[in-house]
Design a protein around this motif. Structure first.
Motif, PDB file in Angstrom:
ATOM      1  N   SER A 201      -6.125   1.613   1.474  1.00 42.00           N
ATOM      2  CA  SER A 201      -5.332   1.682   0.242  1.00 42.00           C
ATOM      3  C   SER A 201      -4.648   0.365  -0.084  1.00 42.00           C
ATOM      4  CB  SER A 201      -4.302   2.809   0.327  1.00 42.00           C
ATOM      5  OG  SER A 201      -3.331   2.554   1.331  1.00 42.00           O
ATOM      6  N   ILE A 202      -4.798  -0.637   0.755  1.00 43.75           N
ATOM      7  CA  ILE A 202      -4.341  -1.978   0.401  1.00 43.75           C
ATOM      8  C   ILE A 202      -5.062  -2.458  -0.856  1.00 43.75           C
ATOM      9  CG2 ILE A 202      -4.373  -4.423   1.114  1.00 43.75           C
ATOM     10  CD1 ILE A 202      -4.106  -3.397   4.020  1.00 43.75           C
ATOM     11  N   ASP A 203      -6.374  -2.183  -0.924  1.00 50.49           N
ATOM     12  CA  ASP A 203      -7.171  -2.734  -2.019  1.00 50.49           C
ATOM     13  C   ASP A 203      -8.149  -1.726  -2.619  1.00 50.49           C
ATOM     14  OD1 ASP A 203      -8.688  -2.661   0.282  1.00 50.49           O
ATOM     15  OD2 ASP A 203      -9.271  -4.761   0.246  1.00 50.49           O
ATOM     16  N   HIS A 204      -7.960  -0.443  -2.328  1.00 51.55           N
ATOM     17  CA  HIS A 204      -8.846   0.583  -2.875  1.00 51.55           C
ATOM     18  C   HIS A 204      -8.059   1.840  -3.214  1.00 51.55           C
ATOM     19  CE1 HIS A 204     -11.713  -2.103  -0.896  1.00 51.55           C
ATOM     20  NE2 HIS A 204     -12.598  -1.635  -1.743  1.00 51.55           N
ATOM     21  N   ASP A 205      -8.725   2.740  -3.920  1.00 53.55           N
ATOM     22  CA  ASP A 205      -8.142   4.013  -4.328  1.00 53.55           C
ATOM     23  C   ASP A 205      -9.268   5.041  -4.341  1.00 53.55           C
ATOM     24  OD1 ASP A 205      -6.377   5.914  -5.281  1.00 53.55           O
ATOM     25  OD2 ASP A 205      -6.399   5.205  -7.343  1.00 53.55           O
ATOM     26  N   SER A 206      -8.913   6.313  -4.442  1.00 51.89           N
ATOM     27  CA  SER A 206      -9.859   7.425  -4.542  1.00 51.89           C
ATOM     28  C   SER A 206     -11.012   7.259  -3.536  1.00 51.89           C
ATOM     29  CB  SER A 206     -10.366   7.572  -5.987  1.00 51.89           C
ATOM     30  OG  SER A 206     -11.035   6.421  -6.425  1.00 51.89           O
ATOM     31  N   GLU A 207     -12.263   7.223  -4.020  1.00 50.47           N
ATOM     32  CA  GLU A 207     -13.403   7.190  -3.093  1.00 50.47           C
ATOM     33  C   GLU A 207     -13.356   5.987  -2.153  1.00 50.47           C
ATOM     34  OE1 GLU A 207     -15.273   9.656  -2.783  1.00 50.47           O
ATOM     35  OE2 GLU A 207     -15.959  10.541  -4.670  1.00 50.47           O
ATOM     36  N   GLY A 208     -12.860   4.861  -2.637  1.00 47.97           N
ATOM     37  CA  GLY A 208     -12.779   3.677  -1.787  1.00 47.97           C
ATOM     38  C   GLY A 208     -11.848   3.854  -0.611  1.00 47.97           C
ATOM     39  N   THR A 209     -10.863   4.731  -0.771  1.00 47.76           N
ATOM     40  CA  THR A 209      -9.958   5.082   0.326  1.00 47.76           C
ATOM     41  C   THR A 209     -10.483   6.274   1.112  1.00 47.76           C
ATOM     42  OG1 THR A 209      -8.014   4.238  -0.861  1.00 47.76           O
ATOM     43  CG2 THR A 209      -7.615   5.823   0.895  1.00 47.76           C
ATOM     44  N   TRP A 210     -10.879   7.320   0.386  1.00 48.24           N
ATOM     45  CA  TRP A 210     -11.245   8.571   1.064  1.00 48.24           C
ATOM     46  C   TRP A 210     -12.388   8.390   2.059  1.00 48.24           C
ATOM     47  CZ3 TRP A 210     -11.848  11.449  -4.251  1.00 48.24           C
ATOM     48  CH2 TRP A 210     -10.589  11.582  -4.856  1.00 48.24           C
ATOM     49  N   ILE A 211     -13.413   7.653   1.674  1.00 54.97           N
ATOM     50  CA  ILE A 211     -14.590   7.545   2.543  1.00 54.97           C
ATOM     51  C   ILE A 211     -14.297   6.655   3.745  1.00 54.97           C
ATOM     52  CG2 ILE A 211     -16.989   6.709   2.622  1.00 54.97           C
ATOM     53  CD1 ILE A 211     -17.233   7.778  -0.278  1.00 54.97           C
ATOM     54  N   ALA A 212     -13.501   5.606   3.554  1.00 52.58           N
ATOM     55  CA  ALA A 212     -13.092   4.789   4.691  1.00 52.58           C
ATOM     56  C   ALA A 212     -12.286   5.614   5.687  1.00 52.58           C
ATOM     57  CB  ALA A 212     -12.281   3.586   4.196  1.00 52.58           C
ATOM     58  N   VAL A 213     -11.377   6.422   5.185  1.00 51.18           N
ATOM     59  CA  VAL A 213     -10.562   7.282   6.042  1.00 51.18           C
ATOM     60  C   VAL A 213     -11.444   8.285   6.786  1.00 51.18           C
ATOM     61  CG1 VAL A 213      -8.823   9.119   6.002  1.00 51.18           C
ATOM     62  CG2 VAL A 213      -8.460   7.021   4.692  1.00 51.18           C
TER      63      VAL A 213
ATOM     64  N   ALA B 291       0.846  -1.188   0.000  1.00 52.33           N
ATOM     65  CA  ALA B 291       0.000   0.000   0.000  1.00 52.33           C
ATOM     66  C   ALA B 291       0.886   1.245   0.000  1.00 52.33           C
ATOM     67  CB  ALA B 291      -0.904  -0.022   1.230  1.00 52.33           C
ATOM     68  N   PRO B 292       0.430   2.317  -0.663  1.00 48.83           N
ATOM     69  CA  PRO B 292      -0.910   2.504  -1.227  1.00 48.83           C
ATOM     70  C   PRO B 292      -1.088   2.104  -2.690  1.00 48.83           C
ATOM     71  CG  PRO B 292       0.231   4.599  -1.184  1.00 48.83           C
ATOM     72  CD  PRO B 292       1.172   3.605  -0.555  1.00 48.83           C
ATOM     73  N   VAL B 293       0.032   1.853  -3.422  1.00 47.78           N
ATOM     74  CA  VAL B 293      -0.130   1.558  -4.849  1.00 47.78           C
ATOM     75  C   VAL B 293      -0.793   0.204  -5.082  1.00 47.78           C
ATOM     76  CG1 VAL B 293       2.092   0.407  -5.274  1.00 47.78           C
ATOM     77  CG2 VAL B 293       1.040   1.784  -7.088  1.00 47.78           C
ATOM     78  N   SER B 294      -0.755  -0.684  -4.088  1.00 47.38           N
ATOM     79  CA  SER B 294      -1.417  -1.989  -4.244  1.00 47.38           C
ATOM     80  C   SER B 294      -2.914  -1.829  -4.457  1.00 47.38           C
ATOM     81  CB  SER B 294      -1.158  -2.878  -3.025  1.00 47.38           C
ATOM     82  OG  SER B 294      -1.686  -2.296  -1.844  1.00 47.38           O
ATOM     83  N   GLY B 295      -3.488  -0.749  -3.944  1.00 45.21           N
ATOM     84  CA  GLY B 295      -4.916  -0.530  -4.107  1.00 45.21           C
ATOM     85  C   GLY B 295      -5.305   0.163  -5.387  1.00 45.21           C
ATOM     86  N   SER B 296      -4.352   0.777  -6.072  1.00 44.26           N
ATOM     87  CA  SER B 296      -4.674   1.546  -7.278  1.00 44.26           C
ATOM     88  C   SER B 296      -4.252   0.847  -8.561  1.00 44.26           C
ATOM     89  CB  SER B 296      -4.012   2.929  -7.215  1.00 44.26           C
ATOM     90  OG  SER B 296      -2.601   2.821  -7.168  1.00 44.26           O
ATOM     91  N   PHE B 297      -3.210   0.029  -8.529  1.00 46.18           N
ATOM     92  CA  PHE B 297      -2.667  -0.541  -9.755  1.00 46.18           C
ATOM     93  C   PHE B 297      -3.573  -1.637 -10.302  1.00 46.18           C
ATOM     94  CE2 PHE B 297       0.228  -3.815 -11.676  1.00 46.18           C
ATOM     95  CZ  PHE B 297       0.454  -3.135 -12.861  1.00 46.18           C
TER      96      PHE B 297
ATOM     97  N   LEU C  16     -12.056  -1.967  -9.484  1.00 46.78           N
ATOM     98  CA  LEU C  16     -13.090  -1.834  -8.456  1.00 46.78           C
ATOM     99  C   LEU C  16     -12.568  -1.052  -7.255  1.00 46.78           C
ATOM    100  CD1 LEU C  16     -14.503  -5.485  -8.609  1.00 46.78           C
ATOM    101  CD2 LEU C  16     -15.431  -3.438  -9.710  1.00 46.78           C
ATOM    102  N   SER C  17     -11.664  -0.122  -7.515  1.00 40.95           N
ATOM    103  CA  SER C  17     -10.988   0.576  -6.420  1.00 40.95           C
ATOM    104  C   SER C  17     -11.886   1.535  -5.652  1.00 40.95           C
ATOM    105  CB  SER C  17      -9.771   1.337  -6.964  1.00 40.95           C
ATOM    106  OG  SER C  17     -10.185   2.321  -7.906  1.00 40.95           O
ATOM    107  N   SER C  18     -13.069   1.863  -6.192  1.00 41.26           N
ATOM    108  CA  SER C  18     -13.979   2.791  -5.502  1.00 41.26           C
ATOM    109  C   SER C  18     -15.080   2.069  -4.744  1.00 41.26           C
ATOM    110  CB  SER C  18     -14.611   3.760  -6.520  1.00 41.26           C
ATOM    111  OG  SER C  18     -13.641   4.629  -7.049  1.00 41.26           O
TER     112      SER C  18
END
Length: 630
Positions: A140-152, A97-103, A107-109
């Motif tokens: 960010s292990i498995d998500h990016d953008s909204e999938g990360t932002w809303i969890a945070v 992480a964090p690139v593991s969630g975006s590359f 379904l990153s969101s």
């Protein structure tokens, strides 16, 4: 501490009740009015989310830092869920992480990180930015953008909860914790306007996705919206809030768990009716490895309460994180000092450190060697193309208490070229230094290559992946969708050098194209007009066996495996590339497989196709080689 512990205990009970109720409603479309469990459960259902809480508890108790959370999840948690397979697959290939969630993650969101993230808000209650940073390296292990932002944002909101806190105050904290580009900022006023009335949740549920332009029912923005709808309609009261959130369906397990945590914490208790049907046996699924689960629900609740009492009292010092606001030029050295959280944060506004972390693209992978954190930033992607430079940056961060004298060595894969100006330097505690470097693959790369970085604290490695060799031909005609049923000669004659009659009688032939994997940008192949194209590859899978292929197109696709037509669909839509009909088919191979895809364009531009493979156990399967056509 005792008062807050009681509220954390209520929040965990709220999570148990919320997951049980929400799991019954997962995937439902439209709104369903609920009053209680339906059906009444004989016990709690297994929860991969709550098992992830156990992984995080073990991780914290072992004294491990935020950037290594991905390794802990990969080692101890093996659920092959449609959203998590990409992040876990990237972890297994050496990305962290964090690139593991975006590359290569279509379904990153999604919402799978939301239920995991609220754990951090409970454990680091009173330290919202610490909770948010932990949630960032979780999501960010498995998500990016909204999938990360809303969890945070939800983790941070939970960390700021207080007994009796009002819904407007909770929503203020949530709004202040969101990334400024999150669509949830637009959704919250719509929910507030519509969810308060008697039939408000139904109206919000039926109209919000279209207003936001979201087609995936499991999208994190919608899941966050259903949490807000429940709290608003129920005025924060536990029962009214969770039945409203669950009634919205979608990723209801996550939304109702999070709603139950918030409402349970604020109230300080969960009505007995919602817990007595769960029994006291902690039901564990099949994916937890190397961690002994608690025998009872009361023991599970106590585990989280004890984590809160330990870590909310004296938070772990976060590992300094490399954050670049500008890309260094080749040879340029950038040194920064990263602030460390040392006292309870009482401001609902996020600190500058967290804001910078969220603003930075998820394009880095971080490894730890002793008291040294080493981050590799990929300026684009970690995919190497023959005779093409790959721009990178390395950031060294001293997380210890003493100066580190460094003369790092950087070793590229055999036969590759490298350029950098890394020299000897001293790294004081709490500081970071960044160097730019460029590597170039001169020949054919292996499926995974390694760039090795040597330091006095130990050696770390960063992966670079080979591009995938495909072939394509077209466009042929597709007048008013007739290309779907028409068999063109290229369909059965796949060889180089043969010329076919294309659209407008233009000559076309099979041509090679190098792709990064998963995402195929087909729009340029159509030349801005309607058409039909074919794509082909000869891939070698990791081993013989049974696999699934997912091919999601916005207009339609036909898939052949080894000459056998496996599945097809036709119709203009916005694809959501989950491993489900109509996008999926299975095949058996001895290792080598020939894949032919036929796809289309009408008058409007088409989105990129998503093509990926799953092994029989549901894990991500990346071909290890692609053979050239003769």
């Amino acid at each position: 501490m005792g008062v807050m512990s009681d509220h954390v205990r209520a929040a965990v009970n709220g999570a148990l009740a919320g997951w049980t109720l929400g799991a019954q409603c997962r995937g439902r479309s439209g709104f369903r009015k609920l009053n209680f469990y339906d059906p009444i459960p004989p016990r709690m259902p297994a929860s991969h989310v709550l098992e992830a809480w156990l992984v995080w508890s073990s991780h914290l108790r072992a004294g491990r830092g935020a950037v290594s959370q991905g390794r802990s999840l990969s080692d101890s948690w093996s659920y092959s869920l449609d959203e998590t397979v990409f992040g876990l697959g990237n972890l297994s290939r050496g990305l962290n992480a964090p690139v593991s969630g975006s590359f290569n993650n279509p379904l990153s969101s999604g919402s799978e990180a939301i239920g995991r993230a609220v754990y951090w808000g409970l454990v680091f209650h009173g330290f919202p930015d610490e909770a948010a940073e932990r949630a960032y390296y979780d999501a960010s292990i498995d998500h990016d953008s909204e999938g990360t932002w809303i969890a945070v944002a939800l983790a941070r909101t939970v960390a700021l909860l207080q007994p009796g806190k009002s819904v407007p105050e909770i929503l203020r904290d949530l709004t202040n914790s969101l990334h400024k580009q999150s669509k949830l900022l637009s959704a919250i006023p719509m929910v507030l306007k519509g969810a308060g009335g008697p039939d408000g949740p139904r109206e919000v549920r039926e109209g919000l996705a279209a207003k936001l332009g979201i087609v995936d029912p499991f999208h994190a923005v919608l899941t966050g919206s259903w949490i807000v709808a429940g709290l608003v309609h129920g005025a924060g009261r536990f029962e009214e809030s969770i039945v409203t959130t669950a009634g919205c369906g979608g990723a209801a397990g996550h939304s109702t768990l999070a709603c139950g945590v918030i409402a349970g914490f604020v109230a300080g208790e969960v009505p007995l009716a919602w817990t007595k049907h769960l029994g006291d046996t902690f039901v564990c699924g099949h994916g937890l490895r190397g961690i002994e689960p608690p025998k009872s629900l009361s023991a599970f609740v106590q585990t989280v309460v004890e984590d809160h009492e330990k870590f909310a009292n004296i938070p772990l010092e976060p590992e300094p994180v490399a954050i670049e606001t500008t890309t260094p030029a080749e040879g340029e050295v950038v040194t920064t000092t990263v602030a460390v959280v040392t006292s309870v944060q009482i401001s609902p506004l996020m600190g500058a450190r967290l804001a910078l972390l969220l603003a930075h693209a998820q394009d880095s992978t971080v490894e730890v060697a002793g008291s040294l954190s080493v981050a590799m930033q990929y300026m684009g992607s970690p995919v190497a193309y023959r005779n093409t430079s790959l721009k990178l940056s390395l950031t060294f961060t001293n997380t210890g208490s003493a100066d580190i004298n460094l003369t790092p060595t950087v070793t590229p894969p055999s036969g590759w070229e490298i350029a950098h100006k890394i020299t000897e330097f001293v790294l004081p505690p709490g500081t970071s230094t960044t160097f730019a470097l460029v590597v170039k693959c001169k020949g054919d790369a292996a499926a995974t290559e390694q760039i090795k970085v040597g330091t006095p604290e130990g050696e770390v490695s960063f992966p670079v992946f080979a591009s995938q060799l495909w072939y394509w031909v077209g466009p042929m005609t597709n007048q008013e969708g007739t290309g779907f049923d028409k068999e063109y000669p290229a369909e059965t004659s796949i060889k180089l050098g043969q010329v076919f009659n294309g659209r407008s009688n233009m000559p076309v032939e099979w041509k090679p194209i190098r792709l990064p994997g998963e995402r195929i940008d087909v729009e340029p192949m159509f030349g801005t007009g309607p058409g039909t194209i074919y794509l082909y590859c000869e891939a070698r899978m990791p081993s013989p066996g049974i696999y699934k292929i997912v091919a999601a197109s916005g207009v339609g696709v036909i898939v052949w495996i080894d000459g056998v037509k496996k599945f097809w669909y036709h119709g203009t839509h916005q694809p959501v590339p989950r491993a489900a009909d109509p996008y999926i088919g299975s095949f058996t191979t001895d290792g080598s497989v020939k894949i032919l895809l036929k796809t289309f364009r009408n008058l409007e531009p088409v989105p990129p196709m998503s093509v990926y493979f799953l092994a029989e156990d549901g894990t991500l399967a990346v071909p290890v080689a692609f053979e050239p056509l003769s």
